[in-house]
Design an enzyme around this catalytic site. Structure first.
Site, PDB file in Angstrom:
ATOM      1  N   LYS A 124      70.914 -11.498 -22.146  1.00 39.44           N
ATOM      2  CA  LYS A 124      70.302 -12.501 -21.259  1.00 39.44           C
ATOM      3  C   LYS A 124      71.251 -13.671 -21.151  1.00 39.44           C
ATOM      4  O   LYS A 124      72.045 -13.920 -22.070  1.00 39.44           O
ATOM      5  CB  LYS A 124      68.977 -12.993 -21.856  1.00 39.44           C
ATOM      6  CG  LYS A 124      68.025 -13.533 -20.816  1.00 39.44           C
ATOM      7  CD  LYS A 124      67.215 -12.432 -20.201  1.00 39.44           C
ATOM      8  CE  LYS A 124      66.457 -12.903 -18.992  1.00 39.44           C
ATOM      9  NZ  LYS A 124      65.507 -11.860 -18.551  1.00 39.44           N
ATOM     10  N   ASP A 164      66.893 -13.509 -12.672  1.00 40.20           N
ATOM     11  CA  ASP A 164      65.696 -13.871 -13.443  1.00 40.20           C
ATOM     12  C   ASP A 164      65.180 -15.125 -12.727  1.00 40.20           C
ATOM     13  O   ASP A 164      65.537 -15.337 -11.555  1.00 40.20           O
ATOM     14  CB  ASP A 164      66.068 -14.122 -14.919  1.00 40.20           C
ATOM     15  CG  ASP A 164      64.837 -14.238 -15.822  1.00 40.20           C
ATOM     16  OD1 ASP A 164      64.307 -13.197 -16.224  1.00 40.20           O
ATOM     17  OD2 ASP A 164      64.392 -15.365 -16.116  1.00 40.20           O
ATOM     18  N   PHE A 237      55.298 -17.849  -7.183  1.00 36.98           N
ATOM     19  CA  PHE A 237      55.466 -17.363  -5.808  1.00 36.98           C
ATOM     20  C   PHE A 237      56.925 -16.957  -5.610  1.00 36.98           C
ATOM     21  O   PHE A 237      57.452 -16.964  -4.508  1.00 36.98           O
ATOM     22  CB  PHE A 237      55.016 -18.400  -4.767  1.00 36.98           C
ATOM     23  CG  PHE A 237      55.605 -19.767  -4.962  1.00 36.98           C
ATOM     24  CD1 PHE A 237      56.828 -20.111  -4.391  1.00 36.98           C
ATOM     25  CD2 PHE A 237      54.944 -20.715  -5.718  1.00 36.98           C
ATOM     26  CE1 PHE A 237      57.387 -21.359  -4.599  1.00 36.98           C
ATOM     27  CE2 PHE A 237      55.498 -21.980  -5.929  1.00 36.98           C
ATOM     28  CZ  PHE A 237      56.718 -22.301  -5.369  1.00 36.98           C
ATOM     29  N   ASN A 239      60.145 -14.083  -6.719  1.00 40.23           N
ATOM     30  CA  ASN A 239      60.393 -12.665  -6.459  1.00 40.23           C
ATOM     31  C   ASN A 239      59.363 -11.742  -7.120  1.00 40.23           C
ATOM     32  O   ASN A 239      58.861 -10.799  -6.498  1.00 40.23           O
ATOM     33  CB  ASN A 239      61.810 -12.359  -6.971  1.00 40.23           C
ATOM     34  CG  ASN A 239      62.093 -10.893  -7.000  1.00 40.23           C
ATOM     35  OD1 ASN A 239      61.988 -10.262  -8.037  1.00 40.23           O
ATOM     36  ND2 ASN A 239      62.413 -10.332  -5.858  1.00 40.23           N
ATOM     37  N   VAL A 240      59.023 -12.037  -8.364  1.00 39.95           N
ATOM     38  CA  VAL A 240      58.113 -11.156  -9.105  1.00 39.95           C
ATOM     39  C   VAL A 240      56.698 -11.239  -8.537  1.00 39.95           C
ATOM     40  O   VAL A 240      56.039 -10.225  -8.275  1.00 39.95           O
ATOM     41  CB  VAL A 240      58.154 -11.503 -10.615  1.00 39.95           C
ATOM     42  CG1 VAL A 240      57.114 -10.700 -11.371  1.00 39.95           C
ATOM     43  CG2 VAL A 240      59.546 -11.265 -11.172  1.00 39.95           C
ATOM     44  N   ALA A 241      56.221 -12.457  -8.315  1.00 38.10           N
ATOM     45  CA  ALA A 241      54.877 -12.654  -7.757  1.00 38.10           C
ATOM     46  C   ALA A 241      54.785 -12.023  -6.366  1.00 38.10           C
ATOM     47  O   ALA A 241      53.763 -11.411  -6.007  1.00 38.10           O
ATOM     48  CB  ALA A 241      54.565 -14.150  -7.681  1.00 38.10           C
ATOM     49  N   TRP A 242      55.851 -12.145  -5.607  1.00 40.36           N
ATOM     50  CA  TRP A 242      55.897 -11.573  -4.252  1.00 40.36           C
ATOM     51  C   TRP A 242      55.728 -10.055  -4.293  1.00 40.36           C
ATOM     52  O   TRP A 242      54.917  -9.479  -3.557  1.00 40.36           O
ATOM     53  CB  TRP A 242      57.227 -11.969  -3.599  1.00 40.36           C
ATOM     54  CG  TRP A 242      57.616 -11.218  -2.378  1.00 40.36           C
ATOM     55  CD1 TRP A 242      57.099 -11.406  -1.119  1.00 40.36           C
ATOM     56  CD2 TRP A 242      58.583 -10.166  -2.278  1.00 40.36           C
ATOM     57  NE1 TRP A 242      57.693 -10.524  -0.241  1.00 40.36           N
ATOM     58  CE2 TRP A 242      58.609  -9.752  -0.930  1.00 40.36           C
ATOM     59  CE3 TRP A 242      59.424  -9.541  -3.188  1.00 40.36           C
ATOM     60  CZ2 TRP A 242      59.444  -8.732  -0.479  1.00 40.36           C
ATOM     61  CZ3 TRP A 242      60.261  -8.534  -2.751  1.00 40.36           C
ATOM     62  CH2 TRP A 242      60.268  -8.136  -1.406  1.00 40.36           C
TER      63      TRP A 242
HETATM   64  O1  2IT Z   1      63.390 -10.008 -17.518  1.00 41.38           O
HETATM   65  C1  2IT Z   1      63.937  -9.053 -16.933  1.00 41.38           C
HETATM   66  O2  2IT Z   1      63.749  -7.883 -17.259  1.00 41.38           O
HETATM   67  C2  2IT Z   1      64.827  -9.367 -15.805  1.00 41.38           C
HETATM   68  N1  2IT Z   1      64.978 -10.538 -15.488  1.00 41.38           N
HETATM   69  C3  2IT Z   1      65.547  -8.287 -15.084  1.00 41.38           C
HETATM   70  C4  2IT Z   1      66.809  -7.941 -15.781  1.00 41.38           C
HETATM   71  C5  2IT Z   1      67.701  -6.943 -15.071  1.00 41.38           C
HETATM   72  O3  2IT Z   1      68.772  -6.689 -15.623  1.00 41.38           O
HETATM   73  O4  2IT Z   1      67.353  -6.433 -13.997  1.00 41.38           O
END
Ligand code: 2IT
Length: 447
Positions: A124, A164, A237, A239-242
């Site tokens: 990360k 992220d 709101f 990418n993930v929420a979308w």
């Molecule tokens: O928390 C996660 O799993 C991500 N931000 C995606 C990480 C990725 O390498 O696609």
């Protein structure tokens, strides 16, 4: 292993790294019983080694803003565990980013990646750069400056960053452009979440949210329920929420709330396609205000400042934003309003007290490292496509994502089914992920 002893040592070594210590404690408490049935793990000091990252890079990122002023940010990459594959995990750009946050995310990523069935280690990174209020040109200059320093430490078989919080397709594009210039090689697979015309998986933007809903469907199915007609409150709101709102709506559920740092938008009639599309504009604007949804759709959405999505009556709560965004009081409020299921889509979205409250009240709960693993899994598929110089259709990727989410659900059931027949998804996910990494570390000797 004695969890308390390990935690006491870790706290003394890394004082103040609260998110990291919280994430480690959750995993260790889940795996303690199984671990102690394996003296070979204890002898090889697997846990003591596993709670320290393989290595951490920190660096200065200097760039010039639109007013001609020099800005200095901190950049990081945590290569947490490379036992089962190259380091893999996102980059987070957010003003609160520090080493503790990235170590917690890297630690979680290690087990999540192990759950995906694909060979990826955990990593990360990110920066305390705050995208809020920045122009597109400033975002570009920052991304270029960040990559200028990071590029030597990453590679398609070394470490593969992705997006992220605060990092999406636009940022990956700017970072890739600079990487290519510095490395003088195309190396398509060095980043994932790329544009679909230059090596990106056609479904990567949707994958985290879609995967979360596929997992939720399996969990509901196992409990004898159907998602159709259920109401969902979700936070965020981005990418993930979308992606989650898109798939939830497609599956016949009704998303009745979305939220942001400024408050909540209640959407009693359920979110529409037009509103879901508008989430993308809200994210791209860098304003970070959910109120914009109510301004744009005043008849459908009602904004309340300072409230969370968890104040809205719903069947299912889906935290999709940030760690510790749902606390004990929120869990109690949800339960009082009739919520009976919570699938964590954000990484460590619920506090330990909130999870305890859900579990002791018989609420169906599943943790982020299982629910949101479809994002990184699709990144893994993108790496495969890049390595083979091929490209798959959306249907091919979606079928693979379906299969992976079903496998993750099965692993949780296998390792999380309790004596009374109930499934503890937290234990299931932690044990399943841990066993794979621990076995690999054991076989590779002390290193
Ligand atoms: O928390 C996660 O799993 C991500 N931000 C995606 C990480 C990725 O390498 O696609």
């Amino acid at each position: 292993m004695n969890v308390q002893n390990i935690m006491t040592n870790l706290e003394a070594k890394h004082p103040g790294e609260n998110e990291f210590l919280q994430a480690v404690r959750e995993v260790l408490e889940s795996i303690e019983e199984v671990y102690n049935q394996h003296p070979e793990f204890e002898k090889a000091k697997i846990v003591e080694r596993m709670v320290e990252p393989d290595r951490v890079f920190t660096f200065r990122v200097a760039w010039v803003d639109d007013n001609g002023e020099v800005q200095t940010n901190l950049g990081y990459r945590v290569q947490f565990n490379g036992a089962i594959g190259p380091y893999k995990g996102g980059l987070r750009f957010h003003k609160a980013v520090n080493l503790s946050m990235l170590k917690f995310l890297g630690f979680e990523q290690t087990f999540k990646n192990a759950l995906t069935t694909l060979p990826m280690g955990g990593g990360k990174g990110g920066s305390d750069f705050d995208p809020v209020g920045k122009s597109d040109a400033e975002i570009m200059r920052f991304c270029q400056a960040f990559m200028w320093e990071l590029w030597q430490n990453i590679g398609p078989d070394t470490d593969v960053p992705a997006g992220d919080v605060g990092v999406g397709g636009r940022e990956i594009g700017y970072m890739y452009g600079m990487y290519k210039k510095l490395a003088r090689e195309y190396n398509t697979g060095v980043l994932t979440g790329k544009g679909s015309t230059w090596g990106g998986s056609i479904l990567r933007p949707e994958a985290t949210g879609f995967g979360a809903l596929y997992f939720t469907e399996h969990l509901l199915h196992k409990a004898g329920k159907d998602i159709k007609g259920l109401t969902i409150a979700l936070s965020g709101f981005g990418n993930v929420a979308w992606g989650a709102a898109t798939k939830a709506t497609e599956l016949g559920a009704k998303v009745v709330a979305i939220s942001g740092p400024d408050g909540v938008c209640e959407i009693p009639g359920g979110i529409t396609k037009e509103m879901i599309d508008y989430m993308l504009e809200m994210r791209a604007s860098n304003r970070n205000k959910v109120e914009d949804m109510a301004t744009k759709f005043p008849a459908a959405a009602k904004f309340t400042a300072g409230k969370k999505a968890w104040s809205v009556k719903c069947d299912i709560a889906l935290p999709c934003a940030f760690q510790n965004e749902l606390n004990e009081a929120d869990a109690k409020e949800l339960i009082a309003n009739g919520t009976w299921c919570c699938c964590e889509v954000s990484n460590m979205g619920c506090t330990p007290e909130a999870i305890h409250t859900f579990q002791t009240n018989g609420i169906l709960f599943a943790p982020g490292k299982a629910v949101n693993a479809g994002g990184v899994a699709t990144s893994g598929l993108e790496m495969t496509q890049n390595a083979a110089h091929i490209s798959w259709s959306a249907k091919e990727v979606d079928d693979k994502l379906h299969f992976i989410m079903e496998s993750i659900h099965e692993a949780c059931v296998k390792y999380g089914t309790q004596a009374d027949g109930k499934i503890d998804y937290v234990k299931g996910a932690n044990i399943a992920g841990f066993m794979k990494v621990a076995q690999a570390m054991l076989e590779q000797g002390v290193c």
